[in-house]
Design an enzyme around this catalytic site. Sequence first.
Site, mmCIF file in Angstrom:
data_model
loop_
_atom_site.group_PDB
_atom_site.id
_atom_site.type_symbol
_atom_site.label_atom_id
_atom_site.label_comp_id
_atom_site.label_asym_id
_atom_site.label_seq_id
_atom_site.Cartn_x
_atom_site.Cartn_y
_atom_site.Cartn_z
ATOM 1 N N GLU A 37 -76.773 -17.754 33.813
ATOM 2 C CA GLU A 37 -75.735 -18.754 33.566
ATOM 3 C C GLU A 37 -76.365 -20.132 33.361
ATOM 4 O OE1 GLU A 37 -72.956 -20.915 32.670
ATOM 5 O OE2 GLU A 37 -72.217 -18.888 33.057
ATOM 6 N N GLY A 179 -48.919 -22.629 21.955
ATOM 7 C CA GLY A 179 -49.253 -21.441 22.736
ATOM 8 C C GLY A 179 -49.375 -21.816 24.206
ATOM 9 N N GLU A 200 -46.242 -26.898 16.314
ATOM 10 C CA GLU A 200 -46.656 -25.491 16.232
ATOM 11 C C GLU A 200 -46.344 -24.960 14.832
ATOM 12 O OE1 GLU A 200 -47.852 -22.028 16.138
ATOM 13 O OE2 GLU A 200 -48.217 -22.859 18.130
ATOM 14 N N HIS A 437 -33.946 -10.103 50.641
ATOM 15 C CA HIS A 437 -32.949 -11.099 50.262
ATOM 16 C C HIS A 437 -33.059 -12.291 51.203
ATOM 17 C CE1 HIS A 437 -29.087 -12.777 49.027
ATOM 18 N NE2 HIS A 437 -28.802 -12.929 50.319
#
Length: 460
Positions: A37, A179, A200, A437
């Site tokens: 890396e 996007g 867009e 719930h």
Amino acid sequence: MADTGTDFDIVVLGGGSGGYATALRAAELGMSVALVEGDKVGGTCLHKGCIPTKALLHAAELADNAREGAKYGVNTTLEGIDMAGVNGYKDGVIAGLYKGLQGLVKSRKVALVEGWGTLVAKDAVEVDGVRYTGRNIVLATGSYARSLPGLEIGGRVITSDQALTLDYVPKSAIVLGGGVIGVEFASVWKSFGVDVTIVEGLPSLVPAEDAALSKALERAFRKRGIKFNVGTRFSGVTQDDQGVHVTLEDGKTFDAELLLVAVGRGPSTAGLGYEEQGITLDRGFVIVDENLHTGVGNVYAAGDIVPGLQLAHRGFAQGIYLAEHIAGLKPAPIVESGIPRVTYCEPEVASVGLTEAKAKEQLGDDAVETLEYNLAGNGKSKILGTTGFIKLVRQKDGPVVGVHMVGARVGELIGEGQLIVNWEAYPEDVASLVHAHPTQNEALGEAFLALAGKPLHAHN
């Protein structure tokens, strides 16, 4: 360095989600691993992508909460956004996760090679003049913030990389691209008080999603005062001391302080020796088979450089898959449509499986059934003050093939959605499960009760 010198079972090129997952899983399986890396382990996701943007989105949510407290009888006001404070919080989140990841790599005895690597043979990567050979090579070099041909990044024209380090809140901004990245930044900036316009070229925002989700997001954005122009392509931009001046192909113009270019991410594969070793690239992407094999030697590829969804969790899953495949464990190949997708704007958009259009394309128009369950009937959504719905797509008399949701926090519900789709559950399988719930999660339960033909709260 590990005691294998420069010879390993696997050499991984790139330490992002795909690369480090390969390395950690392979080490766990007893293989010797070198992880190469050049920047920081964690890659785009941790340092310039998912984590910092979600931190900004959380700060944006707090700003909205402060602004709207009176609605809930809590007298709060928003005094302003301190970008130094926001960035300090964001960087603190990244630093903590980065430290943890470095510790993991070290504890698994992965040899971390710091430097930029190049593929120099079918079984070797070179870093700063040192050659590391691997019986298997995994390419996971990730992606970069793309621009459009002829659109120069610089000055007031920025990508997500620069947007994440802004030390001030602009008065106005144009976001080129509707996007995932574009709508997330538009959402943050609007919450921070910026006048935002999205441009867009395709006919809708989040165009990869089910059409119903796109329409719902557009409605929600209109309500929030986020402006957008869809269906016309970008033509050009000029910039001066006043700001940026954007022109579309139909002659329309927009002015703002900044232009954020959010037209997607390109694969980082140029100049790394891939083609020289016979690897097939298509528009920069590495072409692989279902086992992520490149067709060359024992060279594999994972993550954003492989065509498909550019998602950290996809790269992560592919990394684990590759380590297990190389170890001979015969894991099942990853099905792309079964990978959950979340856009973390306000409201959130979350989906897994096939859209209605894709399902009809694959199964035939008459073989598909859909159901929408409105969050208006869900107690927790009412408490949170969010609108939205859950849309289910199923094969007639067959399993559910798509779960699509829009609303605050629905990203947290996609886990159950992906179990349903990936286990090919029938509506009655899910309808019989008990959902707590009051949670938003029970909206999924209600939707499945309705799809199984026994709606309790649905309005017919």
